[in-house]
Design an enzyme around this catalytic site. Structure first.
Site, PDB file in Angstrom:
ATOM      1  N   SER A 168      15.149 -29.205  22.996  1.00 34.68           N
ATOM      2  CA  SER A 168      14.836 -28.927  21.588  1.00 34.68           C
ATOM      3  C   SER A 168      16.068 -29.059  20.701  1.00 34.68           C
ATOM      4  O   SER A 168      17.200 -28.969  21.161  1.00 34.68           O
ATOM      5  CB  SER A 168      14.290 -27.500  21.446  1.00 34.68           C
ATOM      6  OG  SER A 168      13.152 -27.306  22.243  1.00 34.68           O
TER       7      SER A 168
HETATM    8  N1  SAH Z   1      13.490 -25.027  26.356  1.00 38.65           N
HETATM    9  C1  SAH Z   1      13.657 -26.386  26.785  1.00 38.65           C
HETATM   10  C2  SAH Z   1      12.665 -27.274  26.090  1.00 38.65           C
HETATM   11  C3  SAH Z   1      11.950 -28.082  27.084  1.00 38.65           C
HETATM   12  S1  SAH Z   1      10.566 -28.997  26.510  1.00 38.65           S
HETATM   13  C4  SAH Z   1      15.084 -26.845  26.602  1.00 38.65           C
HETATM   14  O1  SAH Z   1      15.860 -26.136  25.962  1.00 38.65           O
HETATM   15  O2  SAH Z   1      15.456 -27.889  27.148  1.00 38.65           O
HETATM   16  C5  SAH Z   1       9.221 -28.048  27.163  1.00 38.65           C
HETATM   17  C6  SAH Z   1       9.153 -27.886  28.643  1.00 38.65           C
HETATM   18  O3  SAH Z   1       7.918 -27.244  28.949  1.00 38.65           O
HETATM   19  C7  SAH Z   1       9.146 -29.202  29.442  1.00 38.65           C
HETATM   20  O4  SAH Z   1      10.204 -29.192  30.354  1.00 38.65           O
HETATM   21  C8  SAH Z   1       7.780 -29.195  30.144  1.00 38.65           C
HETATM   22  O5  SAH Z   1       7.807 -29.783  31.446  1.00 38.65           O
HETATM   23  C9  SAH Z   1       7.480 -27.713  30.213  1.00 38.65           C
HETATM   24  N2  SAH Z   1       6.054 -27.383  30.381  1.00 38.65           N
HETATM   25  C10 SAH Z   1       4.960 -27.979  29.837  1.00 38.65           C
HETATM   26  N3  SAH Z   1       3.832 -27.372  30.252  1.00 38.65           N
HETATM   27  C11 SAH Z   1       4.208 -26.365  31.081  1.00 38.65           C
HETATM   28  C12 SAH Z   1       3.500 -25.388  31.842  1.00 38.65           C
HETATM   29  N4  SAH Z   1       2.157 -25.306  31.831  1.00 38.65           N
HETATM   30  N5  SAH Z   1       4.219 -24.527  32.587  1.00 38.65           N
HETATM   31  C13 SAH Z   1       5.582 -24.565  32.622  1.00 38.65           C
HETATM   32  N6  SAH Z   1       6.311 -25.470  31.924  1.00 38.65           N
HETATM   33  C14 SAH Z   1       5.629 -26.365  31.173  1.00 38.65           C
END
Ligand code: SAH
Length: 216
Positions: free
Chosen positions: A65
């Protein structure tokens, strides 16, 4: 291992000033972001850009993000030291490290195996290890460790996930982006088992939170 140099620290200070200009005013949150070497969470081809307020691609077609989004979501949580915080979507682990820097007991869930492995490694390397890092489906939350004082969802959900609301402590806050293609940021304050106060904040774009789709 790649280093955290004076050059990185200088750029990081500039980023913190930019976040202030953009309206982040919680000094505790800004200090936490200032401790984290964000360039270590992204591919080295982006190293020079790591302290711009930008999102970048990470493994498994996901994104880290914007620093502003991380700061904004974190600010909305009002985290106190020692609180139990559940994060859905570990991704790179950057947001996780900010929560750990705030002194929270962090529980974080990721459904992509390679991101689960990557984030585990980097968080240990830089010494911002969360209390529990779980590979699984965040829609289920983590009932065995509930209730949580705070919950942060870092992927876009189509509707409010019931199980997460159940696992929020009374008086607890959840921050969650809701919407299909684009999302609005919401906070949910749990007043009692069945009463929630919801507030809406601006527009954001997140990768989707997918149900029943754990990828080995
Ligand atoms: N907080 C992260 C943002 C990652 S983007 C950072 O700072 O890098 C969102 C993440 O949510 C992705 O890695 C994706 O794989 C994960 N995600 C999506 N659906 C999910 C679920 N049902 N359970 C766990 N993680 C999930």
């Amino acid at each position: 291992m790649k280093q955290d140099t004076l050059k990185h620290k200088g750029k990081r200070n500039k980023l913190i000033n930019l976040l202030k200009q953009k309206g982040i005013n919680d000094e505790i949150v800004l200090n936490a972001l200032n401790k984290i070497p964000r360039h270590l969470f992204i591919d080295s081809i982006f190293e020079d850009l790591a302290y711009e307020d930008r999102a970048f691609p990470i493994l498994s077609n996901q994104t880290i993000s914007h620093p502003y989004t991380v700061a904004f979501q974190t600010q909305l949580l009002h985290i106190q030291k020692g609180e139990k915080v559940l994060e859905i979507g570990t991704g790179s682990g950057y947001q996780t490290s900010v929560l750990v820097a705030l002194g929270a007991q962090v529980f974080t869930i990721e459904r992509q195996k390679e991101l689960f492995e990557f984030s585990k490694k980097i968080l240990r390397k830089i010494n911002f290890t969360p209390k529990h890092q779980i590979f699984g489906d965040g829609y289920l939350g983590l009932p065995s460790f509930a209730p949580f004082d705070k919950i942060i969802v870092t992927a876009g959900v189509p509707t409010m996930p019931k199980k997460l609301l159940e696992q929020l402590a009374i008086g607890g806050i959840m921050v969650i982006p809701i919407g299909e293609k684009e999302q609005k940021m919401y906070t949910v304050l749990k007043l009692d088992e069945n009463t929630f106060e919801t507030m809406e904040f601006g527009d954001y774009q997140f990768v989707p939170m997918l149900e029943n789709r754990v990828i080995e």
